[in-house]
Design a protein around this motif. Structure first.
Motif, PDB file in Angstrom:
ATOM      1  N   PRO A 187       0.843  -1.209   0.000  1.00  0.00           N
ATOM      2  CA  PRO A 187       0.000   0.000   0.000  1.00  0.00           C
ATOM      3  C   PRO A 187       0.871   1.249   0.000  1.00  0.00           C
ATOM      4  O   PRO A 187       1.734   1.412   0.873  1.00  0.00           O
ATOM      5  CB  PRO A 187      -0.800  -0.123   1.302  1.00  0.00           C
ATOM      6  N   THR A 188       0.671   2.107  -0.986  1.00  0.00           N
ATOM      7  CA  THR A 188       1.540   3.271  -1.174  1.00  0.00           C
ATOM      8  C   THR A 188       0.709   4.480  -1.572  1.00  0.00           C
ATOM      9  O   THR A 188      -0.244   4.353  -2.340  1.00  0.00           O
ATOM     10  CB  THR A 188       2.580   2.979  -2.290  1.00  0.00           C
ATOM     11  N   VAL A 189       1.081   5.643  -1.040  1.00  0.00           N
ATOM     12  CA  VAL A 189       0.409   6.885  -1.392  1.00  0.00           C
ATOM     13  C   VAL A 189       1.345   7.665  -2.308  1.00  0.00           C
ATOM     14  O   VAL A 189       2.458   8.021  -1.914  1.00  0.00           O
ATOM     15  CB  VAL A 189       0.092   7.712  -0.124  1.00  0.00           C
ATOM     16  N   LEU A 190       0.904   7.903  -3.536  1.00  0.00           N
ATOM     17  CA  LEU A 190       1.730   8.630  -4.502  1.00  0.00           C
ATOM     18  C   LEU A 190       1.334  10.098  -4.497  1.00  0.00           C
ATOM     19  O   LEU A 190       0.140  10.427  -4.558  1.00  0.00           O
ATOM     20  CB  LEU A 190       1.510   8.059  -5.914  1.00  0.00           C
ATOM     21  N   MET A 191       2.340  10.965  -4.447  1.00  0.00           N
ATOM     22  CA  MET A 191       2.098  12.417  -4.449  1.00  0.00           C
ATOM     23  C   MET A 191       3.154  13.084  -5.305  1.00  0.00           C
ATOM     24  O   MET A 191       4.292  12.598  -5.361  1.00  0.00           O
ATOM     25  CB  MET A 191       2.255  12.980  -3.027  1.00  0.00           C
ATOM     26  N   ALA A 192       2.812  14.205  -5.926  1.00  0.00           N
ATOM     27  CA  ALA A 192       3.841  14.979  -6.634  1.00  0.00           C
ATOM     28  C   ALA A 192       4.648  15.722  -5.580  1.00  0.00           C
ATOM     29  O   ALA A 192       4.073  16.393  -4.705  1.00  0.00           O
ATOM     30  CB  ALA A 192       3.183  15.951  -7.603  1.00  0.00           C
ATOM     31  N   ALA A 193       5.980  15.615  -5.656  1.00  0.00           N
ATOM     32  CA  ALA A 193       6.834  16.311  -4.680  1.00  0.00           C
ATOM     33  C   ALA A 193       6.506  17.807  -4.679  1.00  0.00           C
ATOM     34  O   ALA A 193       6.428  18.446  -3.624  1.00  0.00           O
ATOM     35  CB  ALA A 193       8.309  16.079  -5.027  1.00  0.00           C
ATOM     36  N   ALA A 194       6.268  18.350  -5.882  1.00  0.00           N
ATOM     37  CA  ALA A 194       6.032  19.796  -6.002  1.00  0.00           C
ATOM     38  C   ALA A 194       4.792  20.224  -5.218  1.00  0.00           C
ATOM     39  O   ALA A 194       4.739  21.342  -4.696  1.00  0.00           O
ATOM     40  CB  ALA A 194       5.897  20.172  -7.476  1.00  0.00           C
ATOM     41  N   SER A 195       3.801  19.328  -5.095  1.00  0.00           N
ATOM     42  CA  SER A 195       2.577  19.717  -4.383  1.00  0.00           C
ATOM     43  C   SER A 195       2.853  19.884  -2.889  1.00  0.00           C
ATOM     44  O   SER A 195       2.071  20.483  -2.167  1.00  0.00           O
ATOM     45  CB  SER A 195       1.462  18.684  -4.623  1.00  0.00           C
ATOM     46  N   LEU A 196       3.991  19.341  -2.430  1.00  0.00           N
ATOM     47  CA  LEU A 196       4.375  19.470  -1.024  1.00  0.00           C
ATOM     48  C   LEU A 196       5.471  20.516  -0.843  1.00  0.00           C
ATOM     49  O   LEU A 196       6.072  20.625   0.229  1.00  0.00           O
ATOM     50  CB  LEU A 196       4.855  18.111  -0.501  1.00  0.00           C
ATOM     51  N   GLY A 197       5.779  21.242  -1.918  1.00  0.00           N
ATOM     52  CA  GLY A 197       6.750  22.331  -1.812  1.00  0.00           C
ATOM     53  C   GLY A 197       8.194  21.887  -1.828  1.00  0.00           C
ATOM     54  O   GLY A 197       9.084  22.618  -1.407  1.00  0.00           O
ATOM     55  N   ASP A 235       0.683   2.886  14.221  1.00  0.00           N
ATOM     56  CA  ASP A 235       1.740   1.978  14.669  1.00  0.00           C
ATOM     57  C   ASP A 235       2.132   0.947  13.624  1.00  0.00           C
ATOM     58  O   ASP A 235       2.727  -0.079  13.956  1.00  0.00           O
ATOM     59  CB  ASP A 235       1.289   1.246  15.950  1.00  0.00           C
ATOM     60  N   THR A 236       1.774   1.163  12.372  1.00  0.00           N
ATOM     61  CA  THR A 236       2.149   0.182  11.350  1.00  0.00           C
ATOM     62  C   THR A 236       3.076   0.842  10.331  1.00  0.00           C
ATOM     63  O   THR A 236       3.220   2.066  10.308  1.00  0.00           O
ATOM     64  CB  THR A 236       0.921  -0.376  10.603  1.00  0.00           C
ATOM     65  N   THR A 237       3.677   0.019   9.492  1.00  0.00           N
ATOM     66  CA  THR A 237       4.642   0.559   8.517  1.00  0.00           C
ATOM     67  C   THR A 237       4.013   0.793   7.151  1.00  0.00           C
ATOM     68  O   THR A 237       4.704   1.241   6.232  1.00  0.00           O
ATOM     69  CB  THR A 237       5.843  -0.394   8.369  1.00  0.00           C
ATOM     70  N   VAL A 238       2.735   0.446   6.976  1.00  0.00           N
ATOM     71  CA  VAL A 238       2.031   0.752   5.730  1.00  0.00           C
ATOM     72  C   VAL A 238       0.857   1.661   6.039  1.00  0.00           C
ATOM     73  O   VAL A 238       0.300   1.580   7.128  1.00  0.00           O
ATOM     74  CB  VAL A 238       1.532  -0.533   5.020  1.00  0.00           C
ATOM     75  N   PRO A 239       0.456   2.515   5.091  1.00  0.00           N
ATOM     76  CA  PRO A 239       1.019   2.687   3.759  1.00  0.00           C
ATOM     77  C   PRO A 239       2.350   3.441   3.789  1.00  0.00           C
ATOM     78  O   PRO A 239       2.654   4.165   4.718  1.00  0.00           O
ATOM     79  CB  PRO A 239      -0.042   3.526   3.037  1.00  0.00           C
TER      80      PRO A 239
END
Ligand code: NQM
Length: 353
Positions: A187-197, A235-239
């Protein structure tokens, strides 16, 4: 046996050598690895999540598999062992370990070991050289993030029946940030780096030291976990969280992955499988930044220490939802040490600082 699997390192055990009760097993593994302690000075762990991993291997009762592989992530500075994620890097060592321990007979030239990942029931086949019936770890395959070369281990994942988009949406917005929540084994959350500055090409240290960023990511992750049906993920390592940026070295995309607190020095295998799948879904976050090859399933995922090539084909199920058709990767693995580990005695710990 201590082995490097891909860009990670872990202790590989036969299940029969560990307590059957999960609580007793986990308590023992904390003492074996030297947790909780930032340096894991009194155990086998290397003071980083990528070197604090455990594989538990046993003969499989599933006729489709030769061995069962349970992956356990042992936290470094906390008394936590979790079985809620898989690990495609440590998976690369499971086939060779199974041959070394006599669970699977070696072929005269090559051996294919069918592996069931216990947490999900997903299957993978690892193929590697066994000249004369022995595992040969030497070879000329280079993987980014590991010095030198070694023998290739080809890992082919059987398509699972899980959906790739756990929220049911190609895009969601969390805390004002467009995200694609994907699960192609991790399970992974994909985001554009630019949207986070941020640029998305910074070093892992620089990103880990950016507390405005890491606080934001922490909040996004908790919310994403709920959207993805994972419940409270505090307390988990995912996502995991992957920041995407345009490629710089001829690949398809640049990544910086939080696993989930430390920033990966390369990228996980299944993490990369999620990135590759996400970029192929029309409208997915980051698809506009990617340079995807046409006519090939191969996606070159750039990361802080180079790139990882992953073959990832996707299609749709009867309901029109995207599903993984094929995922394959080449890794290397190496036996580092085989012997007897002497766990720290069970005793109350003082804070090591
Ligand atoms: O995604 C690190 C690693 C991993 C996981 C992590 C992995 C994978 O590189 O398949 O291999 O995400 O914690 O070992």
């Amino acid at each position: 046996m201590l082995m490097r699997g891909g860009t990670s390192k872990g202790a590989y055990f036969l299940a029969e050598d560990l307590p059957a009760d999960p609580d007793a097993r986990d308590a023992l593994l904390l003492r074996v690895m030297g947790s909780p302690d930032e340096r894991q000075i009194d155990g086998l762990g290397g003071g980083h999540p990528l070197t604090s991993k455990v594989a538990v291997v046993s003969p499989s009762t599933d006729p489709r598999a030769d061995v069962d592989y349970l992956f356990l992530q042992v936290a470094v500075a906390e008394s936590v062992v979790t079985d809620r994620q898989k690990c495609g890097n440590i998976l690369a060592g499971v086939g060779p370990f199974a041959v070394e321990r006599g669970l699977v007979p070696a072929g005269e030239e090559r051996t294919a070991v069918r592996i069931r990942m216990v947490d999900s029931g997903d299957l993978a086949t690892a193929t590697f050289a066994t000249p004369g019936g022995r595992v040969d770890y030497t070879g000329d395959t280079e993987i980014a993030g590991v010095p030198g070369t070694a023998a290739p281990v080809t890992v082919e994942f059987s398509p699972g029946d899980g959906v790739l988009l756990p929220t049911g949406n190609v895009r969601d917005e969390i805390d004002g940030i467009p995200v694609t929540c994907v699960d192609n084994g991790m399970p992974t959350v994909l985001m554009a780096a630019a949207s986070l500055g941020v640029g998305g090409h910074e070093t892992p240290e620089a990103l880990e030291g950016n507390t405005a960023l890491t606080d934001r990511l922490h909040a996004i992750r908790l919310e994403a976990g709920r959207h993805m049906g994972l419940g409270d993920v505090a307390d988990t390592t995912v996502p995991k969280l992957t920041l995407l940026a345009p490629p710089r070295n001829g690949g398809a995309i640049t990544t910086r992955t939080f696993i989930p607190v430390r920033c990966h020095t390369s990228i996980g295998v299944l993490g990369a499988a999620g990135v590759a799948a996400g970029l192929r879904i029309e409208g997915g976050v980051g698809a506009d930044l990617a340079h995807l090859p046409t006519g090939s399933d191969r996606v070159r995922v750039e990361h802080p220490t180079g790139h990882l090539d992953i073959e990832c084909g996707i299609g749709t199920d009867a309901a029109g939802r995207p599903v993984a058709r094929r995922t394959a990767v080449v890794r290397t693995a190496r036996k580092i040490f085989d012997g007897t580990v002497f766990p720290r005695p069970a005793q109350p710990l003082k804070d090591p600082r």
